[in-house]
Design a protein around this motif. Sequence first.
Motif, PDB file in Angstrom:
ATOM      1  N   LEU A  88       0.799  -1.218   0.000  1.00 37.30           N
ATOM      2  CA  LEU A  88       0.000   0.000   0.000  1.00 37.30           C
ATOM      3  C   LEU A  88       0.837   1.275   0.000  1.00 37.30           C
ATOM      4  CD1 LEU A  88      -2.813  -1.034   2.505  1.00 37.30           C
ATOM      5  CD2 LEU A  88      -2.892  -1.015   0.008  1.00 37.30           C
ATOM      6  N   ASP A  89       2.056   1.181   0.558  1.00 35.98           N
ATOM      7  CA  ASP A  89       2.916   2.360   0.553  1.00 35.98           C
ATOM      8  C   ASP A  89       4.370   1.911   0.573  1.00 35.98           C
ATOM      9  OD1 ASP A  89       3.763   1.844   3.269  1.00 35.98           O
ATOM     10  OD2 ASP A  89       1.928   2.816   3.972  1.00 35.98           O
ATOM     11  N   ASP A  90       5.264   2.857   0.474  1.00 37.25           N
ATOM     12  CA  ASP A  90       6.688   2.543   0.447  1.00 37.25           C
ATOM     13  C   ASP A  90       7.313   2.548   1.829  1.00 37.25           C
ATOM     14  OD1 ASP A  90       7.103   2.218  -2.398  1.00 37.25           O
ATOM     15  OD2 ASP A  90       6.698   4.358  -2.571  1.00 37.25           O
ATOM     16  N   GLY A  91       6.554   2.930   2.861  1.00 36.30           N
ATOM     17  CA  GLY A  91       7.044   2.834   4.215  1.00 36.30           C
ATOM     18  C   GLY A  91       7.842   4.035   4.668  1.00 36.30           C
ATOM     19  N   SER A  92       8.442   3.891   5.842  1.00 31.98           N
ATOM     20  CA  SER A  92       9.228   4.960   6.439  1.00 31.98           C
ATOM     21  C   SER A  92      10.365   4.360   7.236  1.00 31.98           C
ATOM     22  CB  SER A  92       8.348   5.834   7.344  1.00 31.98           C
ATOM     23  OG  SER A  92       7.852   5.066   8.423  1.00 31.98           O
ATOM     24  N   VAL A  93      11.392   5.168   7.451  1.00 38.86           N
ATOM     25  CA  VAL A  93      12.542   4.764   8.252  1.00 38.86           C
ATOM     26  C   VAL A  93      12.951   5.961   9.101  1.00 38.86           C
ATOM     27  CG1 VAL A  93      14.953   4.000   8.256  1.00 38.86           C
ATOM     28  CG2 VAL A  93      13.372   3.099   6.546  1.00 38.86           C
ATOM     29  N   ALA A  94      13.183   5.736  10.391  1.00 40.04           N
ATOM     30  CA  ALA A  94      13.667   6.782  11.280  1.00 40.04           C
ATOM     31  C   ALA A  94      14.982   6.323  11.895  1.00 40.04           C
ATOM     32  CB  ALA A  94      12.653   7.083  12.380  1.00 40.04           C
ATOM     33  N   VAL A  95      15.988   7.195  11.866  1.00 41.69           N
ATOM     34  CA  VAL A  95      17.316   6.843  12.374  1.00 41.69           C
ATOM     35  C   VAL A  95      17.823   7.938  13.304  1.00 41.69           C
ATOM     36  CG1 VAL A  95      17.850   5.530  10.297  1.00 41.69           C
ATOM     37  CG2 VAL A  95      18.573   7.924  10.455  1.00 41.69           C
ATOM     38  N   ALA A  96      18.715   7.549  14.209  1.00 36.34           N
ATOM     39  CA  ALA A  96      19.351   8.499  15.120  1.00 36.34           C
ATOM     40  C   ALA A  96      20.846   8.231  15.143  1.00 36.34           C
ATOM     41  CB  ALA A  96      18.769   8.376  16.526  1.00 36.34           C
ATOM     42  N   ALA A  97      21.624   9.295  15.350  1.00 37.93           N
ATOM     43  CA  ALA A  97      23.078   9.177  15.432  1.00 37.93           C
ATOM     44  C   ALA A  97      23.608  10.346  16.237  1.00 37.93           C
ATOM     45  CB  ALA A  97      23.703   9.166  14.039  1.00 37.93           C
ATOM     46  N   GLU A  98      24.825  10.182  16.789  1.00 38.87           N
ATOM     47  CA  GLU A  98      25.436  11.275  17.548  1.00 38.87           C
ATOM     48  C   GLU A  98      25.738  12.457  16.635  1.00 38.87           C
ATOM     49  OE1 GLU A  98      28.440  10.453  20.577  1.00 38.87           O
ATOM     50  OE2 GLU A  98      27.955   8.333  20.371  1.00 38.87           O
ATOM     51  N   THR A  99      26.130  12.172  15.407  1.00 39.25           N
ATOM     52  CA  THR A  99      26.302  13.211  14.397  1.00 39.25           C
ATOM     53  C   THR A  99      25.793  12.662  13.080  1.00 39.25           C
ATOM     54  OG1 THR A  99      27.869  14.624  13.206  1.00 39.25           O
ATOM     55  CG2 THR A  99      28.700  12.494  13.999  1.00 39.25           C
ATOM     56  N   LEU A 100      25.077  13.480  12.334  1.00 32.81           N
ATOM     57  CA  LEU A 100      24.474  13.038  11.078  1.00 32.81           C
ATOM     58  C   LEU A 100      25.384  13.272   9.876  1.00 32.81           C
ATOM     59  CD1 LEU A 100      20.881  14.413  11.711  1.00 32.81           C
ATOM     60  CD2 LEU A 100      21.630  12.042  11.913  1.00 32.81           C
TER      61      LEU A 100
END
Length: 306
Positions: A88-100
């Motif tokens: 139905l959709d392509d989805g999502s992704v959430a990420v975290a890091a000390e520096t991007l």
Amino acid sequence: MDLLSLRYFREVARREHISRAAAELRVAQPSVSRTIARLEAELGVPLFDRQGRTIRLNPHGAAFLARVERALDELDDARREAADAAGLDDGSVAVAAETLLPLTELLAAFRAAHPGVTVRCFQSTPEVMRDQLRAREVDFCFASQPLSGPGLGAVRLLHEEVLLAVPAGHPLAGRGRLTLAEVAEEPFITTRAGHWQRALLERLFTAIGRRPVISCEGDEPGATHFLVAAGLGIGLMPSLARADLSGTPLAWLHLDTPDCVRTLSLVRREDRYLSTAAARFRDMAVAHFAERAQRTIPAGELGAGG
């Protein structure tokens, strides 16, 4: 008792603050207050202890929260799994890091390969990353030090030497290798306590019975090389960074200690459904850092850059 009430309760319970929860939920504060009051009336027990405007989750609320979080987490996973199965959709992704900053190349490549996937990024300390994983606010954390917690699993992306960066005109710039004792009086540029560079610096100095001289500390690890190049001090930098900073007036030196290294890992909750989008991101991250590691400049080629 409906799902909306449970989601409101979870947000208030996590923050123990009505207005902050309302801001996160993007609804009016009175609406959240009324929802919590109705929920407590339906359950027949108070979920929070109140004193003026201060609220604290009480034992009834803590027990209820544990079950509510499990139920909502299962429903969220079911929704993502159903969407994957139905396409139905392509989805999502959430990420975290000390520096991007080191992730820009990976994120750009992922967006180009999967333009329909929504990507959210957070700059977080390790302590915040743990909370974000627990609350399922992120799918992955890029961690340069161990993130421990129930249900957390990690994939190692990179294991590399950490180098000492000094200004190109520094008296030690021509040295290929030196001991930590030789720079014990030098001013260091580093991050605040909690970030991996600071933890490594303090661990190395503790091993020689000294304390580092810190001239500058901040929350952005990616700013270290700018400050070093400006002559404000010296600093620890991952060897992978040297390839990206070839035009910066820095010299790169080995520290003669075997544990001056960092391990970069991709951490996730293993009890969470791994969506198609998240699985593709994980695979691309592993491949990206494997390729980056192959491009790392050999140890024998260290010296002044730029």
